[in-house]
Motif scaffolding. Structure first.
Motif, PDB file in Angstrom:
ATOM      1  N   ALA A  54       0.804  -1.223   0.000  1.00 19.58           N
ATOM      2  CA  ALA A  54       0.000   0.000   0.000  1.00 19.58           C
ATOM      3  C   ALA A  54       0.833   1.267   0.000  1.00 19.58           C
ATOM      4  CB  ALA A  54      -0.926   0.008   1.222  1.00 19.58           C
ATOM      5  N   ILE A  55       2.153   1.145   0.096  1.00 18.13           N
ATOM      6  CA  ILE A  55       3.008   2.323   0.199  1.00 18.13           C
ATOM      7  C   ILE A  55       3.809   2.493  -1.092  1.00 18.13           C
ATOM      8  CG2 ILE A  55       4.870   3.435   1.470  1.00 18.13           C
ATOM      9  CD1 ILE A  55       3.975   1.828   3.942  1.00 18.13           C
ATOM     10  N   TYR A  56       3.765   3.715  -1.613  1.00 20.64           N
ATOM     11  CA  TYR A  56       4.467   4.043  -2.863  1.00 20.64           C
ATOM     12  C   TYR A  56       5.234   5.347  -2.698  1.00 20.64           C
ATOM     13  CZ  TYR A  56       1.371   0.802  -5.374  1.00 20.64           C
ATOM     14  OH  TYR A  56       0.692  -0.311  -5.815  1.00 20.64           O
ATOM     15  N   ALA A  57       6.335   5.444  -3.429  1.00 21.17           N
ATOM     16  CA  ALA A  57       6.984   6.737  -3.566  1.00 21.17           C
ATOM     17  C   ALA A  57       6.000   7.631  -4.321  1.00 21.17           C
ATOM     18  CB  ALA A  57       8.287   6.610  -4.343  1.00 21.17           C
ATOM     19  N   GLU A  58       5.943   8.895  -3.942  1.00 16.93           N
ATOM     20  CA  GLU A  58       4.962   9.802  -4.540  1.00 16.93           C
ATOM     21  C   GLU A  58       5.053   9.850  -6.062  1.00 16.93           C
ATOM     22  OE1 GLU A  58       3.584  14.469  -4.062  1.00 16.93           O
ATOM     23  OE2 GLU A  58       5.020  13.622  -2.652  1.00 16.93           O
ATOM     24  N   ASP A  59       6.241   9.786  -6.594  1.00 15.53           N
ATOM     25  CA  ASP A  59       6.395   9.850  -8.051  1.00 15.53           C
ATOM     26  C   ASP A  59       6.164   8.512  -8.748  1.00 15.53           C
ATOM     27  OD1 ASP A  59       8.730   8.664  -7.144  1.00 15.53           O
ATOM     28  OD2 ASP A  59      10.065   9.921  -8.347  1.00 15.53           O
ATOM     29  N   GLU A  60       5.819   7.475  -7.990  1.00 11.28           N
ATOM     30  CA  GLU A  60       5.525   6.160  -8.556  1.00 11.28           C
ATOM     31  C   GLU A  60       4.093   5.711  -8.275  1.00 11.28           C
ATOM     32  OE1 GLU A  60       8.537   3.515  -7.093  1.00 11.28           O
ATOM     33  OE2 GLU A  60      10.136   4.561  -8.162  1.00 11.28           O
ATOM     34  N   LEU A  61       3.267   6.613  -7.793  1.00 12.71           N
ATOM     35  CA  LEU A  61       1.879   6.271  -7.481  1.00 12.71           C
ATOM     36  C   LEU A  61       1.132   5.841  -8.738  1.00 12.71           C
ATOM     37  CD1 LEU A  61       0.821   9.147  -5.087  1.00 12.71           C
ATOM     38  CD2 LEU A  61       0.631   6.721  -4.585  1.00 12.71           C
ATOM     39  N   PRO A  62       0.329   4.768  -8.636  1.00 13.36           N
ATOM     40  CA  PRO A  62      -0.549   4.442  -9.761  1.00 13.36           C
ATOM     41  C   PRO A  62      -1.512   5.612  -9.986  1.00 13.36           C
ATOM     42  CG  PRO A  62      -0.451   2.624  -8.190  1.00 13.36           C
ATOM     43  CD  PRO A  62       0.233   3.801  -7.547  1.00 13.36           C
ATOM     44  N   PRO A  63      -1.889   5.882 -11.221  1.00  8.14           N
ATOM     45  CA  PRO A  63      -2.752   7.029 -11.520  1.00  8.14           C
ATOM     46  C   PRO A  63      -4.037   7.082 -10.692  1.00  8.14           C
ATOM     47  CG  PRO A  63      -1.903   6.102 -13.546  1.00  8.14           C
ATOM     48  CD  PRO A  63      -1.473   5.178 -12.441  1.00  8.14           C
ATOM     49  N   ASP A  64      -4.617   5.933 -10.401  1.00  9.08           N
ATOM     50  CA  ASP A  64      -5.868   5.933  -9.645  1.00  9.08           C
ATOM     51  C   ASP A  64      -5.661   6.148  -8.140  1.00  9.08           C
ATOM     52  OD1 ASP A  64      -4.719   3.389  -9.236  1.00  9.08           O
ATOM     53  OD2 ASP A  64      -6.676   2.411  -9.088  1.00  9.08           O
ATOM     54  N   GLN A  65      -4.413   6.316  -7.702  1.00  6.80           N
ATOM     55  CA  GLN A  65      -4.119   6.510  -6.283  1.00  6.80           C
ATOM     56  C   GLN A  65      -3.549   7.900  -5.978  1.00  6.80           C
ATOM     57  OE1 GLN A  65      -4.760   3.807  -3.850  1.00  6.80           O
ATOM     58  NE2 GLN A  65      -5.954   3.371  -5.684  1.00  6.80           N
ATOM     59  N   ILE A  66      -3.443   8.750  -6.969  1.00  6.31           N
ATOM     60  CA  ILE A  66      -2.832  10.069  -6.792  1.00  6.31           C
ATOM     61  C   ILE A  66      -3.579  10.921  -5.758  1.00  6.31           C
ATOM     62  CG2 ILE A  66      -2.364  12.264  -7.982  1.00  6.31           C
ATOM     63  CD1 ILE A  66      -1.399  10.560 -10.359  1.00  6.31           C
TER      64      ILE A  66
END
Length: 108
Positions: A54-66
């Protein structure tokens, strides 16, 4: 850049990530965790610890999670800080594979 907690955490709330954070930038709500983006030092230690991915680097977020960038920022300003690991929510296994859980997010 910061790391962002996304939808997969809702109704699971594993706290393995909290235990490894060197700057204690996690905040806890009733059924979700968030990262304060102003406190996160972008070390990346939390990301591999999350069993829900559930954790992503901000610049790697899936588009639907921005939209979770704003959610993390907003909720970290009002929720209490969490610095130690706790048990996951009782029904975490049940909710682990469920997608589209945004309507289950409890902000109070």
């Amino acid at each position: 850049m910061a790391f962002i907690v996304t939808e997969s955490c809702i109704q699971c709330k594993h706290t393995d990530c909290v235990e490894v954070c060197p700057v204690d930038c996690f905040y806890e709500g009733p059924n979700f965790l968030v990262i304060n983006p102003n406190e996160c030092i972008d070390c990346g230690l939390c990301e591999p610890e999350c069993p829900e991915k559930a954790i992503y680097a901000e610049d790697e977020l899936p588009p639907d999670q921005i939209h979770f960038v704003e959610i993390n920022d907003d909720l970290s300003a009002v929720w209490p800080n969490i610095t130690q690991k706790k048990e996951a929510l009782p029904e975490a296994a049940k909710f682990s594979s469920i997608k589209n859980k945004m309507d289950l997010l409890k902000k109070d």
